[in-house]
Scaffold this active site. Sequence first.
Site, PDB file in Angstrom:
ATOM      1  CG  HIS A  27       1.978  -0.445 -14.418  1.00  0.00           C
ATOM      2  ND1 HIS A  27       0.698  -0.967 -14.472  1.00  0.00           N
ATOM      3  CD2 HIS A  27       1.957   0.535 -13.471  1.00  0.00           C
ATOM      4  CE1 HIS A  27      -0.062  -0.339 -13.591  1.00  0.00           C
ATOM      5  NE2 HIS A  27       0.675   0.579 -12.982  1.00  0.00           N
ATOM      6  N   GLY A 115       0.135  -8.058  -7.208  1.00  0.00           N
ATOM      7  CA  GLY A 115      -0.345  -6.707  -7.495  1.00  0.00           C
ATOM      8  C   GLY A 115      -0.320  -5.881  -6.231  1.00  0.00           C
ATOM      9  CG  HIS A 262       5.473   3.292 -12.362  1.00  0.00           C
ATOM     10  ND1 HIS A 262       6.266   2.411 -11.667  1.00  0.00           N
ATOM     11  CD2 HIS A 262       4.205   3.096 -11.912  1.00  0.00           C
ATOM     12  CE1 HIS A 262       5.507   1.713 -10.842  1.00  0.00           C
ATOM     13  NE2 HIS A 262       4.259   2.112 -10.967  1.00  0.00           N
ATOM     14  NE  ARG A 359     -10.229 -18.721  24.902  1.00  0.00           N
ATOM     15  CZ  ARG A 359      -9.280 -18.273  25.709  1.00  0.00           C
ATOM     16  NH1 ARG A 359      -8.073 -18.031  25.227  1.00  0.00           N
ATOM     17  NH2 ARG A 359      -9.512 -18.063  26.985  1.00  0.00           N
ATOM     18  CD  GLU A 413      -0.858  -9.495  14.300  1.00  0.00           C
ATOM     19  OE1 GLU A 413      -0.981  -9.478  15.539  1.00  0.00           O
ATOM     20  OE2 GLU A 413      -0.109  -8.713  13.665  1.00  0.00           O
ATOM     21  CG  HIS A 475      -7.236  -5.948  22.553  1.00  0.00           C
ATOM     22  ND1 HIS A 475      -6.668  -4.691  22.528  1.00  0.00           N
ATOM     23  CD2 HIS A 475      -6.203  -6.830  22.565  1.00  0.00           C
ATOM     24  CE1 HIS A 475      -5.344  -4.819  22.546  1.00  0.00           C
ATOM     25  NE2 HIS A 475      -5.032  -6.101  22.558  1.00  0.00           N
TER      26      HIS A 475
END
Length: 665
Positions: A27, A115, A262, A359, A413, A475
């Site tokens: 590029h 990238g 490009h 957990r 997230e 979920h």
Amino acid sequence: MTVTRTDLANAIRVLTMDAVEKANSGHPGMPMGMADIAEVLWNDFLQHNPANPHWSGRDRFILSNGHGSMLQYALLHLTGYDLSIDDLQQFRQWHSKTPGHPEYRDTPGVETTTGPLGQGLANGVGMALAERMLAAQFNRPDHEIVNNHTYVFLGDGCLMEGVSHEACSLAGVWGLNKLICFYDDNNISIDGHVDDWFGDDTPARFEAYGWHVIPHVDGHDPEAIKKAIHSAHKQTAKPTLICCKTVIGHGSPNKAGTHDVHGAALGAEEIALTRKNLGWSGAAFEIPESIYHAYNAKAKGAAAEGAWKEKFAKYKANFPKEAAEFERRLAGEPSADFDKAIAKMISDFRKDAPKIATRVASGKTIQGIAASLPEFLGGSADLTPSNNTRWKEAIDIGKHRLMGNYIHYGVREFGMSAIMNGVSLYGGFLPFGGTFLIFSDYSRNAIRMSALMGIRVVYVMTHDSIGLGEDGPTHQPVEQVNSLRLIPNLHVWRPADAVETAVAWESAVKLARTPSLLALSRQNLPALPHTDETVAHARRGGYVIKDAEGGKAKGILIATGSEVELALAAQAKLAEQGHPVRVVSMPCMELFAAQDTAYQESVLPTSISKRVAIEAGTTGLWYKYVGLHGAVIGIDHFGASAPAPILFEKFGFTVDNVVVRFQSL
């Protein structure tokens, strides 16, 4: 011969053209367009030492628009890094130091792998955050040992990616004044002029985030660029976005300003015309000594590092304890206290045998080891109470408040994960962040980048299966655990009890070049019948948790997480029916696969072919261990909304079904 700034920028342009042409791949447009900006930044502002790319006092430079990698390689070569002209001629070739996109560890001076657009920018936010936090923790009056800038080059594509919004919003909230970003506003992407698909008012967008914005900077005017950077350096409470108007492929008579430049070589004819247009008479890969002399940063870099070392020596003399801790944390070595703390957690879990969700066990483990790990930087994407990621003594980071160790990322997230990568790359911290396992899909590319770079990041992913119950298939993770296991160099742990959870944390903390992901249950799980041997073998990823009576197994049940309890119950019933079987818990498939053949054979003897794997997820990967004639009890469809016990029964996770499936082999 007088060397002008234009000559210096043109050196980047011709090296880029030549390397892309020789590789017939790459590029050239962005490096040719941002060459003037890069030349000013690297020659007048960037603090770095080519002889020591890892000097902790250096500024960080990130090429978020990493497809233009030849810009960075040209700069590294010209300023004196261990990157030769031969290396540039091997651009994009097998095992070269100049891969298609910048890769961390492959090329000296490359701070992060970029990238995937937008992630380098988010990494930059993480690095700038780490710099400010480390400064807050270690700097003392008249003894400033942490004080560097993070510079990021980015393009339209980075700003189109959603992760840029997530990360830059937080950067504004945190007031990361040492973060300076250069937006390459060239109005071009692969498909052409961006007007039909990118109409954002970018300056207004970043002002809304709370950034200092410098608009309408001529990206080909060195003095305008210098003025903008000086303005950015004056900021005390805001990150800066410098909006640089550039021409992609600047200097090319026929392709500048078009998408043709490009992502493709210019071609020999256009390169010749461009050389003439730039007034560059040298042959391919031929750079005048006067250009090398003007760029050479070795002496300046050695002086800068030398001054920092003197400063650190004075710091060490006045604050020896803090200096030793600073060096330990930058080396990424867990403290001696950690071994004691994690050993105590494992011992206590064995003694108390708690029936708790993994957990919860993870939260207890974090609480138990946090004091031994001042480098801990925890967080969650707005699920702290569910993920159990915050320990009692944690100090929250907030708006312009960076003297802390816990981050509320909000519902971000992807941004959380990419920022953690930047924090880890900067050094001095061990970042971990939580969300529901189902939302690992939002984070996935950043998780992949953690693994690709080989950096220490811990992903705490709770609500790991249909066991979360009533929230339903939106979920309930079904394919997530096995899809994450497909990522090379990622350790995916699905522990079956508190002891295995603590072992997972022990591994995650000690692994310097492998990220870890903990898939943790919402529902309570019973303690397994551990011995010293099982604990030691749990560290190897897979082990015999309970063998057949007399050790004469005729079959093997393999399970993870909540299904180990089911396997043990099925073992007892099969024994009553005259079928002695071994139960293997495999909390980390990747770690088990890395063990020597002898150990694997001791756990899964080839002489025992009757095997059933049990896991509340997709089945495909398990045939590696059960064979084509074995059985896998799993879920190759989406879940449903119902209480967890009902779901497990309806989907075949029952003792009777395990017994029937085993007997059918």
